[in-house]
Design a protein around this motif. Sequence first.
Motif, PDB file in Angstrom:
ATOM      1  N   TYR A 161       0.615  -1.113   0.158  1.00  0.00           N
ATOM      2  CA  TYR A 161      -0.507   0.102  -0.282  1.00  0.00           C
ATOM      3  C   TYR A 161       0.780   1.159   0.010  1.00  0.00           C
ATOM      4  N   GLY A 162       2.335   1.011   0.947  1.00  0.00           N
ATOM      5  CA  GLY A 162       3.196   2.256   0.766  1.00  0.00           C
ATOM      6  C   GLY A 162       3.420   2.841  -0.609  1.00  0.00           C
ATOM      7  N   GLY A 163       3.731   4.510  -0.259  1.00  0.00           N
ATOM      8  CA  GLY A 163       4.469   5.029  -1.804  1.00  0.00           C
ATOM      9  C   GLY A 163       2.719   4.965  -2.766  1.00  0.00           C
ATOM     10  N   LEU A 164       1.847   4.621  -2.496  1.00  0.00           N
ATOM     11  CA  LEU A 164       0.519   4.682  -3.919  1.00  0.00           C
ATOM     12  C   LEU A 164       0.796   3.651  -4.698  1.00  0.00           C
ATOM     13  N   THR A 165       1.828   2.943  -4.361  1.00  0.00           N
ATOM     14  CA  THR A 165       2.353   1.879  -5.431  1.00  0.00           C
ATOM     15  C   THR A 165       0.621   1.171  -5.759  1.00  0.00           C
ATOM     16  N   ALA A 166      -0.207   0.939  -4.536  1.00  0.00           N
ATOM     17  CA  ALA A 166      -0.928   0.935  -5.346  1.00  0.00           C
ATOM     18  C   ALA A 166      -2.242   0.313  -6.139  1.00  0.00           C
ATOM     19  N   TYR A 167      -2.236   1.911  -6.042  1.00  0.00           N
ATOM     20  CA  TYR A 167      -2.803   3.180  -7.081  1.00  0.00           C
ATOM     21  C   TYR A 167      -2.440   3.419  -8.241  1.00  0.00           C
ATOM     22  N   ALA A 168      -0.358   3.285  -8.518  1.00  0.00           N
ATOM     23  CA  ALA A 168      -0.172   4.348  -9.790  1.00  0.00           C
ATOM     24  C   ALA A 168       0.277   2.932 -10.553  1.00  0.00           C
TER      25      ALA A 168
ATOM     26  N   CYS B 289      -1.134  -1.903  11.146  1.00  0.00           N
ATOM     27  CA  CYS B 289      -1.386  -0.346  10.153  1.00  0.00           C
ATOM     28  C   CYS B 289      -2.864  -1.111   9.797  1.00  0.00           C
ATOM     29  N   MET B 290      -3.579  -0.687   9.339  1.00  0.00           N
ATOM     30  CA  MET B 290      -4.917  -1.294   8.938  1.00  0.00           C
ATOM     31  C   MET B 290      -5.257  -1.366   7.225  1.00  0.00           C
ATOM     32  N   ALA B 291      -3.867  -0.581   6.929  1.00  0.00           N
ATOM     33  CA  ALA B 291      -4.002  -0.683   5.377  1.00  0.00           C
ATOM     34  C   ALA B 291      -2.742  -2.294   4.984  1.00  0.00           C
ATOM     35  N   CYS B 292      -2.039  -2.431   5.883  1.00  0.00           N
ATOM     36  CA  CYS B 292      -1.880  -3.892   6.074  1.00  0.00           C
ATOM     37  C   CYS B 292      -2.469  -4.496   6.006  1.00  0.00           C
ATOM     38  N   ARG B 293      -3.341  -4.956   6.927  1.00  0.00           N
ATOM     39  CA  ARG B 293      -5.046  -6.033   6.948  1.00  0.00           C
ATOM     40  C   ARG B 293      -5.522  -6.469   5.662  1.00  0.00           C
ATOM     41  N   ASP B 294      -5.585  -4.996   5.384  1.00  0.00           N
ATOM     42  CA  ASP B 294      -6.115  -5.059   4.489  1.00  0.00           C
ATOM     43  C   ASP B 294      -5.479  -5.665   3.259  1.00  0.00           C
ATOM     44  N   ARG B 295      -4.402  -5.187   2.610  1.00  0.00           N
ATOM     45  CA  ARG B 295      -4.002  -5.782   1.365  1.00  0.00           C
ATOM     46  C   ARG B 295      -3.735  -7.625   1.590  1.00  0.00           C
ATOM     47  N   PHE B 296      -3.612  -7.941   3.273  1.00  0.00           N
ATOM     48  CA  PHE B 296      -3.315  -9.149   3.331  1.00  0.00           C
ATOM     49  C   PHE B 296      -4.676  -9.830   2.680  1.00  0.00           C
ATOM     50  N   ALA B 297      -6.140  -9.454   3.280  1.00  0.00           N
ATOM     51  CA  ALA B 297      -7.056  -9.699   3.875  1.00  0.00           C
ATOM     52  C   ALA B 297      -7.867  -9.779   1.779  1.00  0.00           C
ATOM     53  N   ARG B 298      -7.316  -8.883   1.420  1.00  0.00           N
ATOM     54  CA  ARG B 298      -7.707  -8.772   0.019  1.00  0.00           C
ATOM     55  C   ARG B 298      -6.409 -10.059  -1.073  1.00  0.00           C
ATOM     56  N   GLN B 299      -5.740 -10.631  -0.290  1.00  0.00           N
ATOM     57  CA  GLN B 299      -5.036 -11.097  -1.260  1.00  0.00           C
ATOM     58  C   GLN B 299      -5.685 -12.553  -0.701  1.00  0.00           C
ATOM     59  N   GLY B 300      -6.051 -12.451  -0.062  1.00  0.00           N
ATOM     60  CA  GLY B 300      -7.200 -13.967   0.137  1.00  0.00           C
ATOM     61  C   GLY B 300      -6.483 -14.555   1.457  1.00  0.00           C
ATOM     62  N   ARG B 301      -6.003 -13.595   2.715  1.00  0.00           N
ATOM     63  CA  ARG B 301      -4.843 -14.186   3.464  1.00  0.00           C
ATOM     64  C   ARG B 301      -5.405 -14.133   4.770  1.00  0.00           C
ATOM     65  N   GLU B 302      -5.582 -15.168   5.700  1.00  0.00           N
ATOM     66  CA  GLU B 302      -6.395 -14.459   7.273  1.00  0.00           C
ATOM     67  C   GLU B 302      -5.263 -13.209   7.567  1.00  0.00           C
TER      68      GLU B 302
END
Lengths: 73, 764
Positions: free
Chosen positions: B587-594, B618-631
């Motif tokens: 998520y950092g550095g806006l990589t997820a968007y760019a 960090c909630m962004a980490c929690r979200d990225r990992f969950a989006r990838q299907g990981r608990e």
Amino acid sequence: MAAERNYYTIDPEGKLQCVKCGVKLIKGKAKFMYLDNGFPVELPVCPVCGFVYVPEELALGKVLSVEKALEDK
Amino acid sequence: MAQIQERGSTHVYKVNKISKEEMENMVTRCVYEEAPFCNAACPLKLDTRAMLKAAAAGDFKKALQLYEKAATFPLIVSAGCEAPCEQKCRLCECGEGLAIREVEAAVARFGQAQRLGGIFRTKKKKTVAVLGSGLFALFLAGELEKKAYPITVFCEQPDLENFLRCGTEFLDQEAFGLELKRLKGKDISFVFSCSITADFLAEKRVAFDVLCISEAVFARLLPSAAFVPELQYCEEEKLVTGSSAGVMDAAFQAKKAALTVDRLAQNLDPRNMRGQEDPFESRLYTDLSAAKELARIPAQTGGYTKEEAVKEAGRCIQCHCDECMKSCAYLKHYKKYPGLLSREIFNNTQIIMGDHQLNKPMNACTLCGQCTAVCPNGFDMAHVCATARRNMVSTDKMPLAPHEFALMDMIFSNGDAFLARPQPGVEKCKYVFFPGCQAVAVAPETVKAAYLDLCERLEGGVALMLGCCGAICDWAGRYEMQAGTREFLLQEFSKLGDPVIIAGCPTCKKELAESVGGEIIGIWDVLEEIGLPEDAHGLDRPAALHDACGARGDAPTQEAIRDLARKLGVTLVETEYSGDRAPCCGYGGLTAYANPEVAAEITQKALERSDAPFLSYCMACRDRFARQGRESRHILELVYGTDAGAPPDISEKRYNRLNLKKELLSELWHEETAEMKLDYTLEYTDEARQLMDGRMILTDDVIAVLNYFRETGEAILDDETGLMIARKRVGNATFWVKFTQPEPDHYLVHRAYSHRMNVVRRDG
């Protein structure tokens, strides 16, 4: 006079109609504008109100790639 | 909502200079290109590492080619070499250094001699003569032949055998025979039995473009003349010379002399452009854990057999530094070490006209700082990319598209979704809880529970501020927006009486400390102080702790989180990269968007560290990992017994923020917010929701299109699909919605797409 250049042409072939005017869209002259650059094209256009239609394939294909190229200029 | 101005034109012909010194200062920290230690110690600059690699693979032909590149007569050199490389071999530090000289000797014996070009080789026009004999004359002739000069050797010896014998008395018969064969194969003209006198010298001065002379002849004919040893050149007499005292000295001097000849032949000053000639100390870093075979293969009297040489060469650990490439998925993706990538990114900022091909890599770095933590020299890729982004923004050459969604999200967080209120019933609060925009977007229930807990258990009152810390515009390089955000937050904190900030997110903590300053602590520090709520409990299975990049270099935060996890009863699984060395979630550095593709690779790499569920703070980490299907769980979810569940899509993230604000305003401050109700029914197909999330199209954008359609009636009907298609320009993009209308005030959205180009009708 030099022949007019169009970057892209789509003919609606009578398959699209303007809901507001109730007429078929025709192949008409349009222009894409981005970051101070212009590209003349021919797209489906309503002959009455002038609604210009940009199909999904065009928006996500050619248009997107030209946008990206211009953004990196 | 406010808009961000798109850059006006692609025709911007200015750059803001990054000085060469500033660039070099950053770039030279990377030691990837540094010579290996053995190579740096070798006066002949033998690419020892590559030679050993070829020898280890049993490719003696290639190994000899590499050896001959440095040493024109390999058997003479290997017999007389003092092997300074062996002392510098890194294996000496954990075992026995490599027997490089013995391997070289075996390579010289078993390898197949290289043939250069043959009769088709183009010769240079300038002619060179070498007067005298001995090791220097021999090596120099060899070096010049390699450089394709037409060369003639004038010597006093009667034949080639006697010429070669001069100074090589230590060679055994077999080696002498091989070197004689090699010498015969070289394209050098010989004139034997010459009487080299002053007149002879004068005659040759006229006949040849450059004249070289052995030290013995030089001393005999010109006893009072002096030469510059660095150049092997006597400027006064215009003579190139050198000594034959020892094998390595002669070979090294011949190399320097050959370069001088090269410069003189081109009418250039021999002092310039000489590069690194002397042995030097390499700055290369080597991970010695790769060293397995620590003892030397003993050499027999006649030297190594082929097999022994292969085995000994195989002990070489091929010194190289790729610490950052091993850990960073971004660098791995672009397959460039940071020194090179940084140079290219800096050059990208300095392009006046043309394509900025490095925009994508420049915007794909997560700015997380992992490379700095793992690099032995602290190379800072984040600084390079952040500097480059700000530089491009300053010249209006930075495209808005990669970051616009995130920046608009920030404007939303600090606009419609912003909330700042003191604790009900407390006029001036001691604290303010700042959970961070992602926490509110991903886990509003957790934020609410945390705030209520803080209000209940902390003395002195806790205010609440829902907003963005400014990291988004900082990452995007939009420094003017960043200054505006700072000003806004300073005012808002000031209205609350500048309380102690309790950050819910390590990135907010870091960003706010740098921008607004004042006393800032993490909610984890507070929980360490006041203890966990009574019913807090951990997971019933081990979890891998993912350290947030916002907490890099912040040992107290990392330790506090570990301690909380222990108190919660979570069994933590150790991963290879943790603490300061932890990777970014993507998520950092806006990589997820760019650059969503690189972001996905980064997330994948972070998840590869463990099969266990991931625990983050960090909630962004929690979200990225969950989006990838990981608990994936945030530590505050465990502390407050909440479960944010499946990751929300981009529209739900906005809804969650608005909704929490509305809910808290109503429940705690008894302020009711007017509900924005649509006067029609709007539904989406599953496909539409999926498309919209991937294409960064919000439900608000769809609503804008449909409102416009209802207002104007402008739409088209596709006879083939039966779908209606309407559009509306919102900000810098045109949004298109394909829908059906089951009833007059009921719309079902099937698809949505957008483009940034504006389309208009033209006449004529």
